[in-house]
Scaffold this motif. Structure first.
Motif, mmCIF file in Angstrom:
data_model
loop_
_atom_site.group_PDB
_atom_site.id
_atom_site.type_symbol
_atom_site.label_atom_id
_atom_site.label_comp_id
_atom_site.label_asym_id
_atom_site.label_seq_id
_atom_site.Cartn_x
_atom_site.Cartn_y
_atom_site.Cartn_z
ATOM 1 N N THR A 25 0.833 -1.198 0.000
ATOM 2 C CA THR A 25 0.000 0.000 0.000
ATOM 3 C C THR A 25 0.870 1.252 0.000
ATOM 4 O OG1 THR A 25 -1.756 -1.178 1.158
ATOM 5 C CG2 THR A 25 -1.832 1.219 1.250
ATOM 6 N N LEU A 29 0.108 4.156 -2.859
ATOM 7 C CA LEU A 29 -0.880 5.127 -2.402
ATOM 8 C C LEU A 29 -0.287 6.545 -2.442
ATOM 9 C CD1 LEU A 29 -3.765 4.620 -1.370
ATOM 10 C CD2 LEU A 29 -2.862 4.735 0.938
ATOM 11 N N GLN A 31 -1.218 9.263 -1.179
ATOM 12 C CA GLN A 31 -1.276 9.928 0.130
ATOM 13 C C GLN A 31 -0.164 9.465 1.073
ATOM 14 O OE1 GLN A 31 -3.703 8.307 -1.513
ATOM 15 N NE2 GLN A 31 -5.734 8.991 -0.884
ATOM 16 N N CYS A 93 -1.816 3.671 5.409
ATOM 17 C CA CYS A 93 -1.323 2.364 4.953
ATOM 18 C C CYS A 93 -1.704 1.273 5.943
ATOM 19 C CB CYS A 93 0.194 2.390 4.773
ATOM 20 S SG CYS A 93 0.733 3.452 3.432
ATOM 21 N N THR A 96 -5.510 0.628 5.887
ATOM 22 C CA THR A 96 -5.904 -0.092 4.670
ATOM 23 C C THR A 96 -5.573 -1.574 4.795
ATOM 24 O OG1 THR A 96 -5.544 1.911 3.349
ATOM 25 C CG2 THR A 96 -5.550 -0.198 2.172
#
Length: 127
Positions: A25, A29, A31, A93, A96
């Protein structure tokens, strides 16, 4: 008898999956870009240490402590600039990966609250 979070997510296999998803992640990702930037290019060592730490932290074998001693997380992470952006990327992270690994376990929310507290404790820089 109550099970630990480690047991609830499937023991070693569950924690390995958590670590793998966490770093996968982080790699994709947007972000999490600031958080990813303070990690080495090759995340395999970070993933292994995260697995070892989380194993004990979730109530399983204390693999990290056996290998490296007391985690001293804040001290070990102090050289890395961890501000709100890095902290929040790390938390995203984790959240998720945790949502996928721990979707149906009783301790899901309690663990997440503790992780949020830990992430805020690790912040060592302001915005």
């Amino acid at each position: 008898m109550a099970q630990t979070a480690y047991e609830q997510i499937g023991g070693e296999a569950g924690v390995r999956r958590l670590a793998r998803l966490f770093y996968e992640t982080m790699d994709f990702l947007p972000q999490a870009a600031a958080c990813r930037a303070i990690h080495p290019a090759d995340l395999s060592g970070s993933e292994q240490k995260f697995f070892e730490f989380m194993s004990g932290w979730l109530g399983g074998p204390e693999l990290y402590v056996a290998k490296y001693g007391h985690p001293r997380l804040r001290m070990r992470h102090f050289p890395a600039p961890i501000g709100p952006e890095e902290r929040d990327g790390w938390l995203l992270c984790f959240a998720t990966a945790w949502a996928e690994v721990a979707a149906a376990i009783p301790l899901r929310d309690l663990v997440m609250r503790r992780v949020v507290e830990l992430a805020h404790h690790m912040q060592n820089r302001e915005a």
